[in-house]
Design a protein around this motif. Structure first.
Motif, PDB file in Angstrom:
ATOM      1  N   CYS A  43     -19.843  30.238  32.284  1.00 50.42           N
ATOM      2  CA  CYS A  43     -21.104  30.904  32.442  1.00 50.42           C
ATOM      3  C   CYS A  43     -22.122  31.629  32.994  1.00 50.42           C
ATOM      4  N   ARG A  49     -33.230  34.816  35.055  1.00 49.90           N
ATOM      5  CA  ARG A  49     -32.436  35.661  35.825  1.00 49.90           C
ATOM      6  C   ARG A  49     -32.096  36.927  35.551  1.00 49.90           C
ATOM      7  N   ALA A  65     -32.409  30.287  33.665  1.00 48.32           N
ATOM      8  CA  ALA A  65     -31.998  30.711  33.291  1.00 48.32           C
ATOM      9  C   ALA A  65     -32.448  32.229  32.261  1.00 48.32           C
ATOM     10  N   CYS A 109     -24.313  30.627  30.115  1.00 44.26           N
ATOM     11  CA  CYS A 109     -24.878  29.078  30.235  1.00 44.26           C
ATOM     12  C   CYS A 109     -27.236  29.407  30.401  1.00 44.26           C
ATOM     13  N   TYR A 166     -19.830  24.075  37.776  1.00 44.24           N
ATOM     14  CA  TYR A 166     -19.113  25.398  38.143  1.00 44.24           C
ATOM     15  C   TYR A 166     -18.947  25.792  38.822  1.00 44.24           C
TER      16      TYR A 166
END
Ligand code: SF4
Length: 188
Positions: free
Chosen positions: A11, A23, A20, A14, A104
């Protein structure tokens, strides 16, 4: 993944969806891995993205108060989100982002095997309980899925915006406390 370490590592690195790219931190979730009660929100906000921890802003403070009403605290529950990376501007996670990330969460549930799952807000309830779940009408109601008692309550952020929702949420929290006493072995 068959263990928490492998799941956490996968995770944290990821790249399965565009979140992604924007973040700061992946917010995996946290709590004891023998917790009997799991809380699931929709996704990290600004503070969560900055710290890598779930529910740490004003909503997190309110969640802590709500846990107290249920006779709980963070040392006894597992807290996670539907998507592990922050949607920009705190928008709702898109369906494709939820789809990319849900594995997840499902893996976390499979490893934790909670007795009770509490969805925090509409998005989690629609994904985990029923696609047409109406939080305004159905919050606080209970369903059983695969042996897990499930309910949904208003998201703490919604309770910060709208004080009028608090009395009915207080009743929901009392109901959760009663369910915990009925089905959990060591949480209370
Ligand atoms: S939101 Fe989920 S699927 Fe998307 S990059 Fe983050 S961890 Fe991966």
């Amino acid at each position: 993944m068959k263990n928490w370490e492998g799941l956490y590592a996968a995770c944290m690195s990821c790249q399965n969806c565009p979140l992604a790219q924007t973040r700061t931190n992946v917010v995996f979730g946290e709590g004891p891995t023998n917790a009997e009660v799991m809380f699931i929100g929709e996704g990290p906000g600004e503070q969560e993205d900055r710290t890598g921890r779930p529910f740490v802003g004003r909503g997190g403070q309110l969640l802590d108060e709500m846990l107290g009403i249920m006779g709980l605290d963070r040392s006894r529950v597992y807290i996670a989100n539907m998507v592990k990376c922050r949607p920009p501007g705190n928008r709702d996670p898109l369906a494709e982002e939820q789809e990319a990330c849900i594995g997840y969460l499902r893996n976390q549930v499979a490893l934790l095997r909670p007795k009770i799952i509490v969805c925090l807000g509409r998005i989690a309830a629609m994904k985990l309980i029923r696609p047409d779940f109406k939080i305004t009408r159905e919050h606080g109601q209970w369903v059983e899925k695969a042996g897990v008692q499930m309910t949904a309550i208003y998201h703490p952020a919604a309770l910060l915006r709208d004080l009028s929702k608090r009395p009915e949420t207080f009743a929901d929290l009392k109901s959760i406390r009663e369910h915990i006493q009925a089905v959990c072995d060591h949480t209370l």
